[in-house]
Scaffold this active site. Structure first.
Site: not given
Ligand code: EPZ
Length: 422
Positions: A22-23, A92, A116, A121, A124, A303, A395
């Site tokens: 996914k990432n 996001r 979240c 999150r 900057d 994760d 998700r």
């Protein structure tokens, strides 16, 4: 509202195949914006975040097609440079179009991601990095507004942020001159993105190390690329094998992407058999307590922190988990404590005292990894566990219930009014 119901105590054994990460897939979809033409991505997981990212790309004027695990992105004509709040608020990760829009159009108007359940999150480092590339960035009315053509620069990240590294990579591949990203993230998903950008014609050296050097080129072309196997999905099913006794074989990923996780599973008393694209985990003795601390890759992945906490909650002794990446990622502990886990939180530290057995209970998944971890806890808990907020799980995990059922788990999705949905 749907929930996942788990009846504990069934032996967990068999083989599961994991999909594309996914990432990585979400960023590869954004990278397709950098080139006119049709980009084809293979091994794309069928998860709701991918569908959401497709909506974002369509909003920008790209055309997204999908056939099973193959996704096409036709980015010939872009009609907008804006990722609107209603889309970004739902995911996001949509902020990863920022760098690609700056690279392709020299213009981007992307909603700030907001926080979240696991943390603030912030973006900057994304903003500061773009400014160092000569891009004018204003943040107002909840949006990041970027304009101007990027030029090469030396950017030093305060923290090896995955998202900032990816956005700066995508903003610099078409910039005038050479960009050096120092203290860059080293995740395998970064390497996957750099590989695809290279296939598109970009000139990138050092991806996977802390110093990435990009020489801007005039244009990129659309390509075909297969998404790297999902190491976090793989780690999730390996934990399912470890929390019971297995053997569980997980295929479709590169075991070297989970080195420290595999090491910790062995320290915890598991037996591992590694192949080139698979690992088999089994356990005969008790789970031994093992300390971990989450860090940017190649450290222990944040994760998999809640998955490991679940494992340690029934280990034979006390362990300490230090969470260094997200400031609120221990929110999961409140939920697993409802199942009888003995977890004490003190800032970045969680002290877990193993208990003999968890007990099934109604719980709510705080994020996609925490939700998955609660289902895994239910596999070995006494009685029934009902996990709500499972939209988080959808998700990032394709066919989560089906894959666990294929391992022998008694797990099913229901509508909360009791009707079975699958
Ligand atoms: C990516 O998030 C992943 N998401 C996360 O996976 C993963 O946990 C994280 O990397 C770390 O590996 C996707 O790839 C879509 P970061 P990202 O920028 O890019 C702070 C999952 O479960 N930070 O490395 O947002 C930030 O607040 C998700 O699949 C700043 O302060 O991670 C966080 O505390 C969860 N300023 C830390 O750095 C910035 O400008 C790590 O963030 C950027 C980040």
């Amino acid at each position: 509202m749907e929930a996942i119901v788990v009846e504990g105590g069934k032996p967990i054994t068999g083989e599961v195949h994991v999909g594309g990460a996914k990432n990585s897939a979400l960023k590869l979809m954004a990278a397709a914006l950098l080139a006119p033409g049709v980009t084809t991505l293979r091994n794309v997981p069928d998860i709701s975040d991918v569908a959401l990212m497709a909506e974002v790309l369509e909003h920008l004027g790209a055309h997204v097609g999908r056939d099973g695990h193959v996704l096409t992105v036709d980015a010939t004509e872009l009609v907008s440079h804006e990722a609107p709040y209603d889309l970004v608020a739902r995911m996001r990760a949509s902020t990863c179009v920022l760098g690609a829009l700056v690279g392709r159009l020299g213009r981007a108007h992307v909603a700030m991601p907001g926080g979240c359940n696991i943390g603030s999150r912030k973006v900057d480092m994304h903003i500061h990095g773009l400014e160092q590339l000569g891009v004018t960035v204003r943040t107002e009315h909840g949006y990041i507004d970027a304009s101007g053509r990027a030029h090469g620069a030396n950017v030093f990240l305060d923290f090896p942020s995955v998202g900032a590294t990816e956005n700066l990579l995508m903003a610099s591949v078409l910039a005038d001159g050479v960009t050096v990203i120092d203290n860059a993230a080293r995740e395998p998903e970064i390497v996957d993105l750099a590989n695809m950008l290279g296939e598109m014609g970009a000139a990138i050296e050092g991806a996977g190390s802390s110093v990435i050097r990009v020489t801007g080129v005039a244009a990129l072309s659309a390509v075909e690329h297969a998404v790297v196997g999902d190491r976090i999905e793989a780690g999730t099913y390996l934990m399912a094998g470890a929390i019971d006794s297995g053997p569980v074989t997980v295929t479709g990923f590169d075991p070297s992407h989970l080195d420290i996780v595999l090491q910790k599973l062995e320290q915890a008393g598991c037996t591992l058999d590694r192949g080139t694209d698979r690992v088999t985990v089994s356990r005969t003795g008790p789970l031994r307590p093992v300390d971990i601390q989450t860090l940017p890759y190649p450290g222990f992945p944040t994760d998999l922190q809640s998955l490991f906490m679940t494992l340690m909650s029934i280990a034979d002794g006390g362990s300490v988990i230090t969470e260094n990446v997200f400031e609120n990622r221990f929110i999961f502990a409140d939920e697993i404590s409802r199942m009888g886990a003995d977890v004490r939180i003190d800032g970045h530290y969680a002290l877990i005292r193993g208990v003999a057995q968890l007990s099934g209970a109604p719980v709510a998944g705080p994020d996609l990894r925490g939700g998955a971890a609660l289902v895994l806890a239910g596999l070995v808990a006494d009685g029934r566990t009902v996990v709500t907020e499972i939209h988080h799980i959808d998700r990032g995990y394709e066919g989560f219930v089906d894959k666990l059922r294929s391992l022998g788990a008694d797990v099913r999705r229901i509508e909360l009014d009791g009707l079975e949905t699958a």
